[in-house]
Design an enzyme around this catalytic site. Structure first.
Site, PDB file in Angstrom:
ATOM      1  N   ALA A 164     -19.515  -8.826-112.451  1.00 45.33           N
ATOM      2  CA  ALA A 164     -20.817  -8.352-111.971  1.00 45.33           C
ATOM      3  C   ALA A 164     -21.682  -7.889-113.144  1.00 45.33           C
ATOM      4  O   ALA A 164     -21.183  -7.682-114.254  1.00 45.33           O
ATOM      5  CB  ALA A 164     -20.598  -7.196-111.001  1.00 45.33           C
ATOM      6  N   PHE A 165     -22.968  -7.694-112.872  1.00 40.27           N
ATOM      7  CA  PHE A 165     -23.892  -7.341-113.958  1.00 40.27           C
ATOM      8  C   PHE A 165     -23.678  -5.922-114.474  1.00 40.27           C
ATOM      9  O   PHE A 165     -24.010  -5.607-115.613  1.00 40.27           O
ATOM     10  CB  PHE A 165     -25.349  -7.491-113.483  1.00 40.27           C
ATOM     11  CG  PHE A 165     -25.807  -6.364-112.585  1.00 40.27           C
ATOM     12  CD1 PHE A 165     -26.311  -5.190-113.135  1.00 40.27           C
ATOM     13  CD2 PHE A 165     -25.694  -6.448-111.211  1.00 40.27           C
ATOM     14  CE1 PHE A 165     -26.702  -4.129-112.324  1.00 40.27           C
ATOM     15  CE2 PHE A 165     -26.076  -5.404-110.391  1.00 40.27           C
ATOM     16  CZ  PHE A 165     -26.579  -4.239-110.954  1.00 40.27           C
ATOM     17  N   GLY A 245     -17.917  -7.380-107.416  1.00 43.13           N
ATOM     18  CA  GLY A 245     -19.305  -7.490-106.964  1.00 43.13           C
ATOM     19  C   GLY A 245     -19.461  -6.922-105.570  1.00 43.13           C
ATOM     20  O   GLY A 245     -18.681  -6.054-105.151  1.00 43.13           O
ATOM     21  N   GLU A 267     -12.602  -6.495-106.136  1.00 46.49           N
ATOM     22  CA  GLU A 267     -13.049  -5.130-106.449  1.00 46.49           C
ATOM     23  C   GLU A 267     -14.519  -5.087-106.050  1.00 46.49           C
ATOM     24  O   GLU A 267     -15.392  -5.530-106.781  1.00 46.49           O
ATOM     25  CB  GLU A 267     -12.839  -4.873-107.942  1.00 46.49           C
ATOM     26  CG  GLU A 267     -12.818  -3.407-108.297  1.00 46.49           C
ATOM     27  CD  GLU A 267     -14.113  -2.976-108.925  1.00 46.49           C
ATOM     28  OE1 GLU A 267     -14.919  -2.363-108.183  1.00 46.49           O
ATOM     29  OE2 GLU A 267     -14.331  -3.266-110.102  1.00 46.49           O
ATOM     30  N   LEU A 268     -14.759  -4.574-104.832  1.00 43.22           N
ATOM     31  CA  LEU A 268     -16.090  -4.730-104.222  1.00 43.22           C
ATOM     32  C   LEU A 268     -16.778  -3.374-104.057  1.00 43.22           C
ATOM     33  O   LEU A 268     -16.517  -2.443-104.800  1.00 43.22           O
ATOM     34  CB  LEU A 268     -15.936  -5.475-102.890  1.00 43.22           C
ATOM     35  CG  LEU A 268     -15.050  -6.740-102.985  1.00 43.22           C
ATOM     36  CD1 LEU A 268     -14.799  -7.336-101.621  1.00 43.22           C
ATOM     37  CD2 LEU A 268     -15.659  -7.770-103.928  1.00 43.22           C
ATOM     38  N   CYS A 301     -19.981   0.749-109.303  1.00 43.38           N
ATOM     39  CA  CYS A 301     -19.348   0.700-107.991  1.00 43.38           C
ATOM     40  C   CYS A 301     -18.692   2.045-107.709  1.00 43.38           C
ATOM     41  O   CYS A 301     -18.385   2.356-106.563  1.00 43.38           O
ATOM     42  CB  CYS A 301     -18.401  -0.467-107.857  1.00 43.38           C
ATOM     43  SG  CYS A 301     -17.232  -0.546-109.166  1.00 43.38           S
ATOM     44  N   THR A 302     -18.527   2.866-108.749  1.00 44.31           N
ATOM     45  CA  THR A 302     -17.960   4.203-108.570  1.00 44.31           C
ATOM     46  C   THR A 302     -19.028   5.301-108.473  1.00 44.31           C
ATOM     47  O   THR A 302     -18.696   6.493-108.435  1.00 44.31           O
ATOM     48  CB  THR A 302     -17.051   4.541-109.764  1.00 44.31           C
ATOM     49  OG1 THR A 302     -17.808   4.308-110.964  1.00 44.31           O
ATOM     50  CG2 THR A 302     -15.793   3.714-109.797  1.00 44.31           C
ATOM     51  N   GLY A 463     -16.312   6.907-113.894  1.00 44.55           N
ATOM     52  CA  GLY A 463     -15.734   7.197-115.209  1.00 44.55           C
ATOM     53  C   GLY A 463     -14.221   7.206-115.234  1.00 44.55           C
ATOM     54  O   GLY A 463     -13.615   7.999-115.951  1.00 44.55           O
TER      55      GLY A 463
HETATM   56  C1  UN1 Z   1     -17.644  -0.787-111.876  1.00 42.03           C
HETATM   57  O1  UN1 Z   1     -18.595  -0.092-111.584  1.00 42.03           O
HETATM   58  O2  UN1 Z   1     -17.512  -1.957-111.436  1.00 42.03           O
HETATM   59  O3  UN1 Z   1     -14.847   4.122-113.384  1.00 42.03           O
HETATM   60  C2  UN1 Z   1     -16.584  -0.368-112.833  1.00 42.03           C
HETATM   61  C3  UN1 Z   1     -15.929   3.760-113.879  1.00 42.03           C
HETATM   62  C4  UN1 Z   1     -15.890   2.716-114.962  1.00 42.03           C
HETATM   63  C5  UN1 Z   1     -15.753   1.362-114.381  1.00 42.03           C
HETATM   64  C6  UN1 Z   1     -16.700   1.047-113.268  1.00 42.03           C
HETATM   65  N1  UN1 Z   1     -14.783   3.000-115.831  1.00 42.03           N
HETATM   66  O4  UN1 Z   1     -16.997   4.224-113.525  1.00 42.03           O
END
Ligand code: UN1
Length: 514
Positions: A164-165, A245, A267-268, A301-302, A463
């Site tokens: 993903a971007f 994504g 991993e969505l 994504c987090t 993070g």
């Molecule tokens: C993501 O947003 O796809 O845990 C990965 C985190 C980073 C990785 C995020 N180490 O925020």
């Protein structure tokens, strides 16, 4: 192109031209014609460069080379593969500033976060090097005399990686470095919103493979939109497709791979929440929530999307957050005085605005106002104000992942209710509780607590370190990447039973004599 941050020099040093080929099996690049993707920087709206789109014929050639390369790579001892990955880690150390700057310029995250992303790549290289000597299988005692049983792990073959971007290079590394030490060869389709950072990585890796006398096809790159992703997901020659994504994209990939009984590692989307209890250390809680919600402009994504706050501290949390938001400086992410950069593109801005409209329509109360920034320094039209709404967990928009810095505040009265809100969304990636009370913390981490793949105490939702398994449940897709024993996803398990006796006893005591 802006010269302010030396981006032109950075691009040159990383081997990026204005016009680039986009299909590669390592050091060799194929000319695939006139169909290009142009990458625009959300920082200033300027084009960074363009890459050729991979067509079917070129894809077939890539897969052909990858199949050949696998025959060589799988025979190399895993620690020798680890040595190659060690060298890639060092090459990344040498390019950390350049690649970090490019990631920041192409994706819009702060330079600090760009450096952090490259550090994450270096860390996973180190992890993978150690792992190359630790691809352990179990041994077990056979029920039959004179028999030995054990299991071993073999490489799968070609691993397709769709990234993903938002983490244009780190997530590729999580997958690729592990897959490589496991003996797989990789075909990477980066996001069409960040193809230039991917080119830079391909150059770095290819140089190492070449200098080690290794064949083309261990590290391949293809470029394009979802159609190129479909080549991978429908291809029976690709036993594993790892995709990062949106949930929408992941469902398509999962369906296509599942239809051919391949494996997918998904991993969505996340809809991550922090519970702030009445026993929270509020200094930590506010700082954790702030970085979680506005870091990477809410495009992790987090990212923290919901704050579930005990009624007794709701007022003070609201006030302190609003005051912290007031101090945020939004602007060019390469300028280190700015905290928040742009969204990836104007479509993302559109989604952000729609989400704000929607939460207002549903009855959300504005606490910190949003909006699109204009004027000097904001010419790309992608800079938005991080905002906060008081909302209810069941609102449709709250149930939904919007990739933007919008934070929903939800009050609660007792922890069971908070956990029910917390788990009451379709996604299950990351989660946190802010408390100094051990009982609350342990309840959150128990089987009846957070239903996410990641659950933290007194740390925000984003993070994560590379040493742990990364991924989540429900609509997040169930995959695990990165640390711990995630490597097992990139290998096939084989159980071996060896008879060193002079008899042939059957298992389960079955008699079959003639
Ligand atoms: C993501 O947003 O796809 O845990 C990965 C985190 C980073 C990785 C995020 N180490 O925020």
């Amino acid at each position: 192109m802006s010269n302010d941050f030396g981006i032109e020099t950075v691009l040159k040093r990383l081997g990026i031209e204005e016009t680039n080929k986009g299909t590669s099996t390592g050091s060799e690049w194929m000319d695939t014609g006139a169909d290009y993707i142009t990458s625009f920087s959300p920082v200033d709206g300027k084009p960074i460069g363009k890459v050729q789109v991979t067509h079917r014929q070129a894809y077939e050639a890539v897969i052909g080379k990858a199949e050949e390369a696998f025959k060589v790579w799988r025979k190399m001892p895993a620690p020798a593969r680890g040595e190659v990955v060690r060298q890639i880690g060092n090459a990344l150390r040498d390019r950390k500033e350049d690649l970090g700057k490019l990631v920041s310029y192409e994706m819009g995250k702060s330079y600090q976060e760009g450096l952090g992303e490259v550090q994450e790549m270096i860390d996973i290289c180190d992890f993978a090097v150690g792992l190359s000597r630790q691809l352990y299988g179990l041994t077990m005692h056979s029920e039959r005399p004179g028999h030995r049983m054990y299991e071993q792990w073999h490489p799968l073959g070609i691993v397709g990686i769709i990234s993903a971007f938002n983490f244009p290079v780190a997530v590729w590394s999580w997958n690729t470095m592990l897959a490589w030490v496991c003996g797989d060869v990789c075909v990477w389709k980066p996001s069409e919103k960040a193809p230039i950072s991917a080119l830079a990585c391909q150059y770095i890796a290819a140089e190492v493979f070449k200098s080690n006398g290794l064949p083309e096809g261990i590290s391949s790159l293809v470029n394009g939109d979802y159609k190129v992703g479909e080549y991978l997901s429908k291809d029976g020659r690709v036993p594993l497709v790892s995709a990062t994504g949106s949930t929408r994209m992941g469902k398509k990939v999962g369906e296509a791979v599942g239809a051919r009984l391949g494996r997918s590692l998904l991993e969505l989307g996340g809809n991550n929440a922090i519970i702030i209890t009445e026993n929270a250390d509020l200094d930590i809680a506010i700082r954790g929530a702030l970085f979680g919600a506005v870091g990477t402009a809410g495009q992790r994504c987090t990212s923290t999307r919901r704050l579930i706050v005990h009624k007794s501290v709701f007022g003070v949390v609201k006030e302190r957050l609003a005051s912290a938001y007031g101090k945020l400086v939004i602007g060019n992410p390469l300028d280190e005085k700015n905290h928040v950069g742009p969204l990836i593109d104007k479509d993302a801005v559109e989604m952000y605005l729609k989400a704000i409209d929607k939460v207002k329509q549903e009855g959300g109360k504005e606490i910190v106002e949003g909006g699109v920034l204009s004027g000097s320094g904001y010419a790309s039209g992608c800079y938005v104000k991080p905002c906060i709404f008081e909302a209810e967990n069941h609102f449709e928009i709250v149930q939904h992942e919007t990739f933007a810095p919008i934070l929903y505040l939800i009050p609660y009265e007792d922890l069971d209710e908070a956990i029910a809100y917390h788990n009451g969304v379709p996604q299950g990636l990351s989660s946190a509780i802010m408390t100094t009370n051990m009982r609350e913390a342990e309840q959150f981490l128990s089987a009846a607590g957070s239903d996410c793949g990641i659950a933290n105490v007194n740390i925000g939702t984003s993070g994560a370190e590379i040493g742990g398994a990364f991924g989540g449940e429900k609509e997040t897709g169930g995959g695990r990447e990165s640390g711990s024993d995630s490597w097992k996803a990139y290998m096939r398990r084989q159980t071996n039973t060896i008879n060193y006796s002079t008899q042939l006893p059957l298992a389960q005591g079955i008699k079959f004599d003639i």
